[in-house]
Design a protein around this motif. Structure first.
Motif, PDB file in Angstrom:
ATOM      1  N   PHE A  24       0.934  -1.270  -0.139  1.00 53.79           N
ATOM      2  CA  PHE A  24      -0.118  -0.015  -0.009  1.00 53.79           C
ATOM      3  C   PHE A  24       0.896   1.232  -0.012  1.00 53.79           C
ATOM      4  O   PHE A  24       1.740   1.464   0.693  1.00 53.79           O
ATOM      5  CB  PHE A  24      -0.821  -0.178   1.200  1.00 53.79           C
ATOM      6  CG  PHE A  24      -1.788  -1.306   1.448  1.00 53.79           C
ATOM      7  CD1 PHE A  24      -2.894  -1.125   0.754  1.00 53.79           C
ATOM      8  CD2 PHE A  24      -1.319  -2.439   2.133  1.00 53.79           C
ATOM      9  CE1 PHE A  24      -3.900  -2.413   0.892  1.00 53.79           C
ATOM     10  CE2 PHE A  24      -2.129  -3.478   2.020  1.00 53.79           C
ATOM     11  CZ  PHE A  24      -3.507  -3.557   1.546  1.00 53.79           C
ATOM     12  N   LEU A  25       0.380   2.222  -0.457  1.00 55.18           N
ATOM     13  CA  LEU A  25       1.272   3.490  -0.557  1.00 55.18           C
ATOM     14  C   LEU A  25       0.223   4.442   0.173  1.00 55.18           C
ATOM     15  O   LEU A  25      -1.008   4.807  -0.063  1.00 55.18           O
ATOM     16  CB  LEU A  25       1.371   4.104  -2.176  1.00 55.18           C
ATOM     17  CG  LEU A  25       1.648   5.583  -2.393  1.00 55.18           C
ATOM     18  CD1 LEU A  25       3.024   5.832  -1.780  1.00 55.18           C
ATOM     19  CD2 LEU A  25       1.650   5.960  -3.707  1.00 55.18           C
ATOM     20  N   LEU A  26       0.919   5.127   1.009  1.00 52.14           N
ATOM     21  CA  LEU A  26       0.300   6.232   2.058  1.00 52.14           C
ATOM     22  C   LEU A  26       0.858   7.333   1.506  1.00 52.14           C
ATOM     23  O   LEU A  26       2.023   7.598   1.694  1.00 52.14           O
ATOM     24  CB  LEU A  26       0.650   5.980   3.393  1.00 52.14           C
ATOM     25  CG  LEU A  26       0.022   6.869   4.395  1.00 52.14           C
ATOM     26  CD1 LEU A  26      -1.389   6.833   4.433  1.00 52.14           C
ATOM     27  CD2 LEU A  26       0.510   6.540   6.035  1.00 52.14           C
ATOM     28  N   GLN A  27       0.002   8.329   1.167  1.00 51.10           N
ATOM     29  CA  GLN A  27       0.516   9.664   0.573  1.00 51.10           C
ATOM     30  C   GLN A  27      -0.515  10.736   0.636  1.00 51.10           C
ATOM     31  O   GLN A  27      -1.713  10.312   0.269  1.00 51.10           O
ATOM     32  CB  GLN A  27       0.911   9.302  -1.136  1.00 51.10           C
ATOM     33  CG  GLN A  27       1.901  10.445  -1.455  1.00 51.10           C
ATOM     34  CD  GLN A  27       2.260   9.981  -3.038  1.00 51.10           C
ATOM     35  OE1 GLN A  27       1.452   9.561  -3.975  1.00 51.10           O
ATOM     36  NE2 GLN A  27       3.536  10.424  -3.155  1.00 51.10           N
ATOM     37  N   ASP A  28      -0.312  11.764   1.454  1.00 44.92           N
ATOM     38  CA  ASP A  28      -1.086  13.015   1.457  1.00 44.92           C
ATOM     39  C   ASP A  28      -2.341  12.354   2.249  1.00 44.92           C
ATOM     40  O   ASP A  28      -3.456  12.742   1.827  1.00 44.92           O
ATOM     41  CB  ASP A  28      -1.711  13.360   0.012  1.00 44.92           C
ATOM     42  CG  ASP A  28      -0.172  14.102  -0.650  1.00 44.92           C
ATOM     43  OD1 ASP A  28       0.539  14.550   0.034  1.00 44.92           O
ATOM     44  OD2 ASP A  28      -0.314  13.910  -2.096  1.00 44.92           O
ATOM     45  N   GLY A  29      -2.058  11.605   3.093  1.00 41.24           N
ATOM     46  CA  GLY A  29      -3.316  10.934   3.897  1.00 41.24           C
ATOM     47  C   GLY A  29      -4.206  10.055   3.296  1.00 41.24           C
ATOM     48  O   GLY A  29      -5.020   9.488   4.002  1.00 41.24           O
ATOM     49  N   GLU A  30      -3.751   9.735   2.206  1.00 36.42           N
ATOM     50  CA  GLU A  30      -4.760   8.734   1.534  1.00 36.42           C
ATOM     51  C   GLU A  30      -3.823   7.317   1.166  1.00 36.42           C
ATOM     52  O   GLU A  30      -2.570   7.307   0.874  1.00 36.42           O
ATOM     53  CB  GLU A  30      -5.144   9.077   0.228  1.00 36.42           C
ATOM     54  CG  GLU A  30      -6.381  10.174   0.348  1.00 36.42           C
ATOM     55  CD  GLU A  30      -6.704  10.593  -0.973  1.00 36.42           C
ATOM     56  OE1 GLU A  30      -6.476   9.802  -2.011  1.00 36.42           O
ATOM     57  OE2 GLU A  30      -7.620  11.631  -0.907  1.00 36.42           O
ATOM     58  N   GLU A  31      -4.467   6.095   1.600  1.00 33.74           N
ATOM     59  CA  GLU A  31      -3.792   5.000   1.215  1.00 33.74           C
ATOM     60  C   GLU A  31      -4.351   4.186   0.074  1.00 33.74           C
ATOM     61  O   GLU A  31      -5.626   3.932  -0.332  1.00 33.74           O
ATOM     62  CB  GLU A  31      -4.037   3.942   2.339  1.00 33.74           C
ATOM     63  CG  GLU A  31      -3.151   2.762   2.496  1.00 33.74           C
ATOM     64  CD  GLU A  31      -3.440   1.930   3.700  1.00 33.74           C
ATOM     65  OE1 GLU A  31      -2.758   2.185   4.655  1.00 33.74           O
ATOM     66  OE2 GLU A  31      -4.294   1.014   3.866  1.00 33.74           O
ATOM     67  N   THR A  32      -3.431   3.906  -0.909  1.00 33.00           N
ATOM     68  CA  THR A  32      -3.778   3.018  -1.993  1.00 33.00           C
ATOM     69  C   THR A  32      -3.106   1.816  -2.311  1.00 33.00           C
ATOM     70  O   THR A  32      -1.860   1.593  -1.919  1.00 33.00           O
ATOM     71  CB  THR A  32      -3.401   4.227  -3.251  1.00 33.00           C
ATOM     72  OG1 THR A  32      -3.804   5.506  -3.026  1.00 33.00           O
ATOM     73  CG2 THR A  32      -3.737   3.478  -4.687  1.00 33.00           C
ATOM     74  N   GLU A  33      -3.716   0.912  -2.537  1.00 33.00           N
ATOM     75  CA  GLU A  33      -3.227  -0.415  -2.880  1.00 33.00           C
ATOM     76  C   GLU A  33      -2.552  -0.671  -4.047  1.00 33.00           C
ATOM     77  O   GLU A  33      -3.111  -0.403  -5.102  1.00 33.00           O
ATOM     78  CB  GLU A  33      -4.290  -1.702  -2.861  1.00 33.00           C
ATOM     79  CG  GLU A  33      -3.758  -3.026  -2.827  1.00 33.00           C
ATOM     80  CD  GLU A  33      -4.968  -4.044  -2.846  1.00 33.00           C
ATOM     81  OE1 GLU A  33      -5.211  -4.499  -1.668  1.00 33.00           O
ATOM     82  OE2 GLU A  33      -5.394  -4.510  -4.018  1.00 33.00           O
ATOM     83  N   LEU A  34      -1.338  -0.826  -4.043  1.00 35.42           N
ATOM     84  CA  LEU A  34      -0.366  -1.165  -5.170  1.00 35.42           C
ATOM     85  C   LEU A  34      -0.133  -2.369  -5.708  1.00 35.42           C
ATOM     86  O   LEU A  34       0.162  -2.882  -6.895  1.00 35.42           O
ATOM     87  CB  LEU A  34       0.949  -0.395  -5.156  1.00 35.42           C
ATOM     88  CG  LEU A  34       0.891   1.115  -4.623  1.00 35.42           C
ATOM     89  CD1 LEU A  34       2.720   1.430  -4.410  1.00 35.42           C
ATOM     90  CD2 LEU A  34       0.131   2.080  -5.662  1.00 35.42           C
ATOM     91  N   CYS A  35      -0.235  -3.389  -4.867  1.00 40.60           N
ATOM     92  CA  CYS A  35      -0.128  -4.668  -5.179  1.00 40.60           C
ATOM     93  C   CYS A  35      -0.856  -5.791  -4.664  1.00 40.60           C
ATOM     94  O   CYS A  35      -0.745  -5.666  -3.199  1.00 40.60           O
ATOM     95  CB  CYS A  35       1.476  -5.131  -5.026  1.00 40.60           C
ATOM     96  SG  CYS A  35       1.973  -6.860  -5.214  1.00 40.60           S
ATOM     97  N   ARG A  36      -1.342  -6.812  -4.897  1.00 37.27           N
ATOM     98  CA  ARG A  36      -1.847  -7.880  -4.151  1.00 37.27           C
ATOM     99  C   ARG A  36      -1.483  -9.150  -4.975  1.00 37.27           C
ATOM    100  O   ARG A  36      -1.496  -9.269  -6.433  1.00 37.27           O
ATOM    101  CB  ARG A  36      -3.424  -7.732  -4.332  1.00 37.27           C
ATOM    102  CG  ARG A  36      -4.250  -8.920  -3.652  1.00 37.27           C
ATOM    103  CD  ARG A  36      -5.751  -8.664  -3.563  1.00 37.27           C
ATOM    104  NE  ARG A  36      -5.871  -7.575  -2.748  1.00 37.27           N
ATOM    105  CZ  ARG A  36      -6.204  -7.685  -1.425  1.00 37.27           C
ATOM    106  NH1 ARG A  36      -6.055  -8.964  -0.791  1.00 37.27           N
ATOM    107  NH2 ARG A  36      -6.340  -6.646  -0.639  1.00 37.27           N
ATOM    108  N   PRO A  37      -0.926 -10.064  -4.327  1.00 40.17           N
ATOM    109  CA  PRO A  37      -0.343 -11.315  -4.792  1.00 40.17           C
ATOM    110  C   PRO A  37      -1.285 -11.986  -5.732  1.00 40.17           C
ATOM    111  O   PRO A  37      -2.337 -12.315  -5.469  1.00 40.17           O
ATOM    112  CB  PRO A  37      -0.030 -12.100  -3.690  1.00 40.17           C
ATOM    113  CG  PRO A  37       0.208 -11.215  -2.612  1.00 40.17           C
ATOM    114  CD  PRO A  37      -0.831 -10.271  -2.918  1.00 40.17           C
TER     115      PRO A  37
END
Length: 348
Positions: free
Chosen positions: A264-277
């Protein structure tokens, strides 16, 4: 296409991770399994349709066996690897490359003299999450990596050690939690951080298994790398379950978090999923992941293409140096909570 003949030495816990992959590879053929318990070797040989033996030196005389997988107790790695390399056999060894710094140095010298390949199994570098994290670091899209941490909370009951007499002993395992379980996470931390460890502080303790083992079941460390990155690490075998490894990497412009092999990428208070196996491991050892097969296949590709495998003797020794650096740091602090820390061990 001519198949590459393979042998596996050691029919213990990790054996199936190698044999099952070899059994599915078109370019390789498992021709021999070896264990000092011949009955065990014969049982596995019947499953995989190959020969069985009790003396690994038989491999040295087999022209039809080009690659040997070493899946034996830690203290046997170095002498076997050196003998196999001297005979011109390609070797893929389970971690650690050796159980002491001195033995690892001897393996590196043997590998440098041999025309054969030596690969060390740090399969977590092949995880989708690990690859993505490494690519993010190399790309610089999040700015400079500042610091990172890794946490391993697993469980090893007394039976894990009492059923295998080599485990839990300095002389044969070379340590405990650090050299057997969390060495994979330490390898990822140093791979991500880049550079060599310049300063290590930390300690090792035996929190719950002191009446069973003479080595540590818990450790923590602060590691400063020459790249300017600081890593914090905590690991234990004293938990009551095997939780997924947790990683956090702080960059100038964001944070990467690994949870259950997702990134997950945490940036500017928002969490985004980048990778799921795309593959999920199942079963009792699911927390090991699914990347053994990826590494094994890649090792064979390097042999076929006559390219040097990237996790070689030198690269495979880096995590071991961290392990022993933590042991040394614990001793230098006068940590008396691990009273059986072997005074005969010397450190690099």
């Amino acid at each position: 296409m001519k198949k590459i003949g393979a042998a596996v030495i050691g029919c213990g816990t990790i054996f199936a991770q190698h044999a099952q992959v070899l059994n599915k590879m078109e370019e390789a053929e498992l021709r021999l399994v070896v264990d000092i318990d011949l009955a065990k070797a014969r049982r596995e040989a019947e499953i995989y349709g190959c020969e069985a033996g009790s003396d690994y030196r038989a491999v040295l005389r087999r022209a039809d066996i080009e690659v040997v997988h070493v899946c034996t107790p830690h203290h046997l790695h170095a002498p076997m690897i050196e003998e196999l390399l001297a005979a011109g056999k390609h070797v893929l060894t389970e971690k650690p490359v050796a159980h002491t710094p001195e033995a690892a140095a001897s393996v590196r010298a043997a590998a440098a003299k041999s025309s054969a390949q030596l690969g060390v199994v740090f399969q977590n570098r092949y995880n989708e999450s690990s690859r993505l994290i490494h690519e993010q670091i190399q790309s610089g899209q999040l700015g400079r990596l500042l610091c990172l941490k890794g946490m391993v909370t697993w469980s090893r009951p007394p039976e894990y050690y009492t059923q295998s007499e080599w485990r839990g002993r300095w002389e044969t395992e070379g340590g405990g939690l650090l050299i057997n379980q969390t060495i994979h996470t330490l390898d990822l931390l140093q791979w991500f951080a880049g550079g060599d460890a310049q300063r290590i502080t930390g300690s090792v303790t035996t929190d719950v298994l002191g009446d069973v083992i003479e080595v540590e079941d818990t450790a923590h460390a602060c590691i400063d790398f020459s790249s300017g990155v600081r890593a914090l690490f905590y690991g234990t075998n004293a938990y009551l379950t095997n939780s997924p490894v947790e990683l956090e990497l702080i960059f100038e412009q964001g944070t990467l978090l690994q949870r259950r092999d997702c990134v997950f990428l945490l940036q500017d208070g928002e969490e985004t999923e980048l990778c799921r196996p795309s593959q999920t491991a199942t079963g009792a050892k699911s927390y090991w992941g699914v990347s053994h097969g990826l590494l094994i296949r890649d090792f064979y590709r390097h042999i076929q293409e006559r390219r040097r495998f990237w996790i070689d003797a030198e690269e495979g020794s880096r995590a071991l140096s961290l392990v022993h650096g933590i042991y040394e740091a614990s001793r230098n602090k006068g940590n008396n909570s691990l009273s059986t820390l072997n005074p005969r061990i010397t450190f690099e």
